[in-house]
Design a protein around this motif. Structure first.
Motif, short mmCIF file in Angstrom:
data_model
loop_
_atom_site.label_atom_id
_atom_site.label_comp_id
_atom_site.label_asym_id
_atom_site.label_seq_id
_atom_site.Cartn_x
_atom_site.Cartn_y
_atom_site.Cartn_z
N GLN A 94 -0.30 -5.74 -7.75
CA GLN A 94 0.68 -5.98 -6.68
C GLN A 94 0.85 -4.79 -5.75
OE1 GLN A 94 3.48 -6.80 -9.91
NE2 GLN A 94 4.05 -8.68 -8.84
N ARG A 95 0.37 -3.63 -6.17
CA ARG A 95 0.44 -2.42 -5.36
C ARG A 95 -0.86 -1.65 -5.52
NH1 ARG A 95 6.35 -0.50 -7.31
NH2 ARG A 95 7.60 -1.64 -5.77
N ILE A 96 -1.27 -1.01 -4.44
CA ILE A 96 -2.41 -0.10 -4.50
C ILE A 96 -1.95 1.26 -4.00
CG2 ILE A 96 -4.73 0.43 -3.70
CD1 ILE A 96 -4.76 -1.99 -5.46
N TYR A 97 -2.19 2.29 -4.81
CA TYR A 97 -1.96 3.67 -4.41
C TYR A 97 -3.26 4.21 -3.84
CZ TYR A 97 2.46 3.40 -6.92
OH TYR A 97 3.73 3.04 -7.33
N LEU A 98 -3.26 4.53 -2.57
CA LEU A 98 -4.45 5.00 -1.88
C LEU A 98 -4.54 6.51 -2.04
CD1 LEU A 98 -3.98 2.95 1.42
CD2 LEU A 98 -5.31 2.31 -0.61
N GLN A 99 -5.49 6.98 -2.84
CA GLN A 99 -5.64 8.41 -3.06
C GLN A 99 -6.29 9.02 -1.82
OE1 GLN A 99 -8.72 10.03 -5.56
NE2 GLN A 99 -7.25 11.31 -6.66
N VAL A 100 -5.51 9.78 -1.09
CA VAL A 100 -5.95 10.44 0.14
C VAL A 100 -6.26 11.90 -0.20
CG1 VAL A 100 -5.30 11.11 2.47
CG2 VAL A 100 -4.60 8.88 1.57
N PHE A 150 5.25 7.48 -0.62
CA PHE A 150 4.44 8.69 -0.69
C PHE A 150 4.57 9.23 -2.11
CE2 PHE A 150 4.06 13.27 -0.86
CZ PHE A 150 2.91 13.53 -0.14
N PHE A 151 3.46 9.29 -2.81
CA PHE A 151 3.43 9.83 -4.16
C PHE A 151 2.51 11.05 -4.21
CE2 PHE A 151 5.78 6.31 -5.43
CZ PHE A 151 5.97 6.26 -6.80
N ARG A 152 2.77 11.90 -5.18
CA ARG A 152 1.89 13.04 -5.39
C ARG A 152 1.61 13.21 -6.87
NH1 ARG A 152 3.51 19.00 -5.03
NH2 ARG A 152 2.06 18.91 -6.79
N SER A 153 0.50 13.84 -7.18
CA SER A 153 0.21 14.21 -8.55
C SER A 153 1.16 15.31 -8.99
CB SER A 153 -1.24 14.68 -8.68
OG SER A 153 -1.44 15.83 -7.87
N ASP A 154 1.17 15.56 -10.29
CA ASP A 154 1.97 16.65 -10.86
C ASP A 154 1.02 17.51 -11.68
OD1 ASP A 154 3.94 18.31 -11.76
OD2 ASP A 154 5.17 16.75 -12.69
N HIS A 155 0.33 18.41 -10.99
CA HIS A 155 -0.64 19.31 -11.63
C HIS A 155 -0.42 20.72 -11.13
CE1 HIS A 155 -3.03 16.43 -13.85
NE2 HIS A 155 -3.18 15.68 -12.78
N LEU A 166 0.84 -1.19 0.00
CA LEU A 166 0.00 0.00 0.00
C LEU A 166 0.87 1.24 0.00
CD1 LEU A 166 -2.81 -0.93 2.56
CD2 LEU A 166 -2.73 -1.32 0.09
N ARG A 167 0.54 2.18 -0.88
CA ARG A 167 1.25 3.44 -0.98
C ARG A 167 0.25 4.59 -0.87
NH1 ARG A 167 5.95 2.82 -5.65
NH2 ARG A 167 7.32 1.51 -4.38
N ILE A 168 0.70 5.73 -0.40
CA ILE A 168 -0.13 6.91 -0.26
C ILE A 168 0.05 7.82 -1.47
CG2 ILE A 168 -0.58 8.98 1.12
CD1 ILE A 168 -1.53 6.34 2.39
N PHE A 169 -1.06 8.31 -1.98
CA PHE A 169 -1.08 9.14 -3.19
C PHE A 169 -1.92 10.39 -2.91
CE2 PHE A 169 -3.43 9.48 -7.48
CZ PHE A 169 -2.57 10.46 -7.95
N THR A 170 -1.34 11.56 -3.11
CA THR A 170 -2.00 12.82 -2.78
C THR A 170 -2.21 13.68 -4.03
OG1 THR A 170 0.12 13.90 -2.34
CG2 THR A 170 -0.97 12.82 -0.48
N GLU A 171 -3.13 14.64 -3.91
CA GLU A 171 -3.48 15.56 -5.00
C GLU A 171 -3.34 17.01 -4.51
OE1 GLU A 171 -4.35 14.68 -8.05
OE2 GLU A 171 -5.11 12.62 -7.96
#
Length: 309
Positions: A283-289, A33-38, A3-8
């Motif tokens: 194999q991985r889920i990015y949880l959009q928080v 920890f991932f983030r969008s690029d917008h 599980l990975r964290i994904f933010t906007e």
């Protein structure tokens, strides 16, 4: 299943907001920890205090975190030239001690391009540019030290480049590609991706697109097992229905819609839905928080969902 964290952050977040989420994700055992690029908000939110640059953010997090992996879902190829982007990512990889991953795509949000003076060519040209950017970026990173790199494309030309700096991760940081395109997306993924990601799609759509990418791998003689397969889904988990409803309201969504299209419900419901994606190869889920102030949300998932996977 990781599980990975994904933010906007374009929806409204400062660097300090992102740092708090990244540190809590690190402390509670999430994989990244991932983030969008917008550069522009979406929907009816104000977006205040305004957009933050993805790679500036990740450079800061590289120094302000210790172990969690960091990356983008997805940087737009329209935003940056491939040579400078290769330098930036390599530098952030060095700053983090080898924890960076580059998610990159064609770019799709025309309004943000118009809002900040970024050219937005037609889709076919954006795919052509992405293809050349991937060739340049990986070519620069893979060039042996002491040698030079050249590339002659329609959109980008590189001549006598020293191909420096080198990233810590060798031959280069993982590259993530993704999306629902039926032809060019699978082809690019087969050639360049270390991970293939599908955002906000159903189980059936996941099965179909994963199969297209596997077929594209077979066409060029690449083993699909070389790729990591992942999904991104909006998160709305609560200990009971009342907490689920509260968290859904905080992000302007309905619980039933989130249960159908995301990872929503009690921890048991979320675990069951994750299991459905795992069964078709994810194999991985990015949880959009989406509510970055709700750090208890991460605590709940770490304690009641992650331990069951």
């Amino acid at each position: 299943m990781e599980l990975r964290i994904f933010t906007e952050p374009q929806q409204g977040a400062s660097y300090d907001d992102l740092l708090a989420v990244a540190r809590r994700a690190e402390e509670t055992g999430f994989g990244a920890f991932f983030r969008s690029d917008h550069y522009l908000r979406m929907g009816s939110v104000s977006g205040e205090p305004g957009p933050t640059d993805a790679w500036t953010t990740l450079a800061g997090l590289a120094r302000d975190t210790r172990s969690i992996r960091l990356g983008t879902l997805m940087s737009a190829a329209t935003f940056r030239l491939p040579g400078p982007l290769a330098i930036t990512v390599a530098q952030v990889d060095q700053m983090s001690g080898g924890r960076v991953e580059l998610g990159i795509g064609t770019g799709w949000y025309d309004a943000e391009h118009h809002a900040y003076g970024i050219p937005f060519p037609p889709l076919g040209e954006r795919f052509d540019r992405l293809d050349e950017q991937l060739a340049v970026i990986t070519g620069l990173w893979r060039t042996p030290s002491g040698e030079t790199f050249d590339f002659s494309g329609r959109h980008y030309q590189v001549s006598d480049s020293p191909a420096l700096p080198k990233p810590v991760q060798r031959p280069h940081p993982p590259i993530l590609l993704g999306g629902k395109g039926a032809k060019r997306t699978p082809q690019l993924a087969a050639r360049y991706a270390d991970e293939f990601n599908l955002p906000f799609v159903s189980i059936d759509e996941t099965v179909a697109q994963f199969e297209r990418v596997r077929a594209a791998c077979a066409d060029i003689g690449r083993a699909p097992e070389e790729l990591t397969w992942s999904n991104a889904l909006v998160l709305c988990c609560g200990r009971d229905d009342a907490e689920v409803t509260r968290r859904a309201a905080a992000i302007g969504r309905e619980p039933d819609e989130l249960r159908a299209n995301g990872l929503a419900g009690t921890p048991a419901e979320v675990v069951d839905k994750i299991g459905q994606f795992a069964a078709v190869g994810s194999q991985r889920i990015y949880l959009q928080v989406l509510d970055l102030a709700d750090l208890d949300h991460l605590d709940l998932v770490a304690a009641e969902v992650m331990r069951q996977l």
